[in-house]
Motif scaffolding. Structure first.
Motif, PDB file in Angstrom:
ATOM      1  N   THR A  93       0.859  -1.197   0.000  1.00 16.13           N
ATOM      2  CA  THR A  93       0.000   0.000   0.000  1.00 16.13           C
ATOM      3  C   THR A  93       0.891   1.241   0.000  1.00 16.13           C
ATOM      4  N   GLY A  94       0.267   2.379  -0.192  1.00 20.33           N
ATOM      5  CA  GLY A  94       1.010   3.633  -0.088  1.00 20.33           C
ATOM      6  C   GLY A  94       1.515   3.851   1.325  1.00 20.33           C
ATOM      7  N   PHE A 119      -1.907  13.909   4.568  1.00 21.30           N
ATOM      8  CA  PHE A 119      -2.918  12.863   4.668  1.00 21.30           C
ATOM      9  C   PHE A 119      -2.919  12.324   6.105  1.00 21.30           C
ATOM     10  N   CYS A 122      -0.471   9.549   7.170  1.00 22.36           N
ATOM     11  CA  CYS A 122       0.936   9.994   7.137  1.00 22.36           C
ATOM     12  C   CYS A 122       1.236  10.805   8.387  1.00 22.36           C
ATOM     13  N   GLU A 162       4.275  16.149   1.839  1.00 21.36           N
ATOM     14  CA  GLU A 162       3.417  15.849   0.706  1.00 21.36           C
ATOM     15  C   GLU A 162       3.250  17.167  -0.039  1.00 21.36           C
ATOM     16  N   ASN A 166      -2.859  17.081   0.995  1.00 20.06           N
ATOM     17  CA  ASN A 166      -4.231  16.633   1.122  1.00 20.06           C
ATOM     18  C   ASN A 166      -4.886  17.328   2.325  1.00 20.06           C
ATOM     19  N   VAL A 193       1.972  11.762  -4.334  1.00 19.43           N
ATOM     20  CA  VAL A 193       0.714  11.178  -4.817  1.00 19.43           C
ATOM     21  C   VAL A 193      -0.144  12.173  -5.602  1.00 19.43           C
ATOM     22  N   PHE A 194      -0.355  13.359  -5.046  1.00 17.42           N
ATOM     23  CA  PHE A 194      -1.276  14.291  -5.695  1.00 17.42           C
ATOM     24  C   PHE A 194      -0.731  14.777  -7.040  1.00 17.42           C
ATOM     25  N   SER A 213       1.387   6.229  -3.234  1.00 16.06           N
ATOM     26  CA  SER A 213       0.308   5.276  -3.116  1.00 16.06           C
ATOM     27  C   SER A 213      -0.064   4.970  -4.561  1.00 16.06           C
TER      28      SER A 213
END
Ligand SMILES: Cc1ncc(COP(=O)(O)O)c(C=O)c1O
Length: 404
Positions: A93-94, A119, A122, A162, A166, A193-194, A213
């Motif tokens: 998984t991420g 997130f 995280c 990140e 998020n 990810v984003f 992820s």
């Protein structure tokens, strides 16, 4: 032994679209066109001597799928080529990728600096899990480059963030923050990810490790969980390799195969989703009842200049705030007919979530307020539907959100 010829040599000069279709292919003796799915736990040896040689790393073959597997290896190599990294390792998984990147090299007595806007899981790993093992964590406003410098201590070993984050899409200046980290002898770990591997290249901007992820845009069709860590050969050899082998967050070969198929269409999907996201962001910005629109590609985005510098596209997420708080946000969500309520993102299907009561519900209201996550905020992951249909659905929901 599998034939690796399709990815050897030429892959270095391929553009992303080509790499994502052919990169890393390990063709078996049957000459299959599509990547083979090796659903096997272990591998057999011709002789006892060969088994011994494999365990001594003197024979390059496979041993056991917790260590490596041909289908997983294809996915790792394709990701490695795309990211321009020295090494790649897939995870289940991420979150397994994030946790492995951190815990494989940190130890009690170390200190990390992490962005507050992250997130929820995280944030849990950085803020709650790491300290339980004696790794202290300082959270900073990731947008404020000076705050990263101020948080450094003599025992700081990693910066983790990140970008875009998020759900507010806050950006961290990867190049500037990497310089600060390196001056302090710390590694920079970016959850990309984003941005997706296509719209932002953290390693080129100075980061040391990138995590994904693969569950999101890489699969892109809402099927399987997966993750990947991209790093240097040295980090792999000194830390990650043994950690992954012995703790076992391995990606299943089936999921790796799905991810390989996802990568083939990643550029087409991300391009289309970015275009539709831009149309939706512009549409929302002009509507009565919308207090704020956050979209990296809009000129009124607070960090538009940085987005232009470090990203090559706007991203596929649009965050916005409806007037009227949680009640109005819920009326909006419940009136949608096409866009589905889900906390996932990067899917072909447009998905929307209310961060305050889902992904970030664990946070205290003050912590959410500090992150700019209001009760009226919604995060929309734009899919592959026709933009006109999505806009019509949003307009219907917006009318419903205004009544009450
Ligand atoms: C930015 C970010 N990082 C990591 C993760 C964790 O990924 P996974 O659900 O595959 O463990 C997510 C999942 O939503 C995410 O949005």
């Amino acid at each position: 032994m599998a034939d690796k010829s399709s990815s050897a040599g030429a892959a270095g000069s391929w553009l992303p679209e080509t790499l994502l279709v052919h990169g890393g292919t390990l063709r078996s003796a049957f000459g299959e066109t599509s990547e083979a799915m090796f659903l096997t736990q272990s591998f057999v040896y011709d002789t006892a001597e060969q088994a011994e040689a494999r365990f001594k790393d003197e024979d390059p073959g496979f041993i056991y799928s917790r260590f490596s597997n041909p289908t997983v290896a294809m996915f790792e190599e394709r990701m490695r080529l795309l990211e321009g990294a020295e090494a790649a390792r897939a995870t289940a998984t991420g979150m397994a990728a994030v946790t492995s990147a951190l815990l494989s090299f940190l130890k009690a007595g170390d200190h990390i600096v992490a962005a507050r806007a992250m997130f929820g899981s995280c944030l849990y790993v950085a803020q709650e899990l790491c300290p339980r093992f004696g790794i202290q964590c300082t959270l900073v406003d990731g947008r404020d480059t000076a705050a990263w410098r101020q948080a450094v201590r003599p025992n700081t070993r990693a910066f983790f963030f990140e970008t875009p984050a998020n759900p507010t899409l806050d950006l961290v200046d990867i190049a500037a923050v990497s310089e600060i980290a390196h001056a302090a002898g710390a590694l920079v770990i970016v959850d990309n990810v984003f941005a997706t591997p296509l719209l932002q290249k953290p390693l080129k901007l100075g980061a040391d490790i990138v995590v994904y992820s693969a569950t999101k845009h890489i699969d892109g069709q809402g099927r399987c969980l997966g993750g990947v860590v991209l790093c240097s050969e040295k980090f792999l050899k000194d830390h990650l390799h043994t950690f992954l082998r012995q703790t076992g967050p391995a990606l299943s070969p089936f999921n790796a195969w799905v991810m390989l198929k996802g990568l083939e269409t990643l550029p087409l999907r991300v391009r289309a989703q970015c275009e539709t996201a831009a149309k939706i962001a512009d549409h929302l910005a002009g509507q009565k009842g919308i207090a704020r629109v956050l979209f990296c590609g809009r000129p009124d985005y607070p960090q538009a200049a940085l987005a232009g510098r470090q990203m090559t596209g706007s991203g596929t997420l649009v965050t916005f705030e409806v007037e009227g708080g949680k009640a109005a946000a819920f009326r909006f969500l419940n009136a949608l007919k096409l866009i589905r309520i889900s906390n996932n993102l990067g899917d072909a299907k447009s998905l929307i979530t209310h961060p305050a009561t889902t992904t970030h519900q664990r946070l205290k209201p003050e912590a959410r307020a500090e992150l700019g996550i209001s009760d009226g905020m919604l995060r929309l992951s734009v899919g592959l539907e026709a933009s006109g249909d999505l806009v019509a659905d949003i307009d219907r929901a917006l009318s419903a959100s205004r009544i009450g």
